[in-house]
Design an enzyme around this catalytic site. Sequence first.
Site, short mmCIF file in Angstrom:
data_model
loop_
_atom_site.label_atom_id
_atom_site.label_comp_id
_atom_site.label_asym_id
_atom_site.label_seq_id
_atom_site.Cartn_x
_atom_site.Cartn_y
_atom_site.Cartn_z
N CYS A 34 0.65 -1.14 -0.30
CA CYS A 34 -0.15 0.01 0.11
C CYS A 34 0.90 1.20 -0.14
CB CYS A 34 -0.64 -0.12 1.53
SG CYS A 34 -0.49 0.00 2.88
N ASP A 36 2.58 2.37 2.58
CA ASP A 36 2.47 3.41 3.80
C ASP A 36 3.55 2.96 4.48
OD1 ASP A 36 -0.22 4.53 3.27
OD2 ASP A 36 -1.10 2.78 4.79
N CYS A 59 -2.98 4.47 6.39
CA CYS A 59 -4.64 4.04 6.88
C CYS A 59 -4.40 3.99 8.35
CB CYS A 59 -4.87 2.87 5.96
SG CYS A 59 -4.70 1.80 7.03
N CYS A 103 -2.29 -4.89 8.48
CA CYS A 103 -1.85 -3.24 8.23
C CYS A 103 -1.02 -2.83 10.11
CB CYS A 103 -2.74 -1.97 9.12
SG CYS A 103 -3.71 -2.23 7.43
#
Length: 127
Positions: A34, A36, A59, A103
């Site tokens: 992603c 991140d 996120c 995450c």
Amino acid sequence: MQYSKKVLEHFAEPHNVGTMDDADGVGEVGNAVCGDVMRIFIKVKDDRIDDIKFQTLGCGAAIATSSMVTDLAKGKTLDEAMTINRDNVATQLDGLPPVKMHCSNLAADALHAAIEDYRKKQAAKAG
Ligand code: FES
């Protein structure tokens, strides 16, 4: 996607946000999928995490899990903090949607990287 109340609370008001100029260890990890990025800063006293801060460009789940990881790690010995993993983090948050489990890995990995950075610096000091 359904988030638990705890995730939403940590997302709305994350704990331990910020940076540290005089950190004893810094861990940075990025998620290739992603994009991140998360950074964790630790201050260590008597082999314990005395203070901890995080900075996350990511996120909502990444922010909530970072907040939870810093809460879990604060006051723990380095060895105890090394055992924090994505499953404990997700459990403490009353679960995460399956597509968001990666995450929580980011947060735990950044914590472990900060501890490893601290240990490397200590070993270098000891010569
Ligand atoms: Fe990237 Fe959550 S989508 S860390």
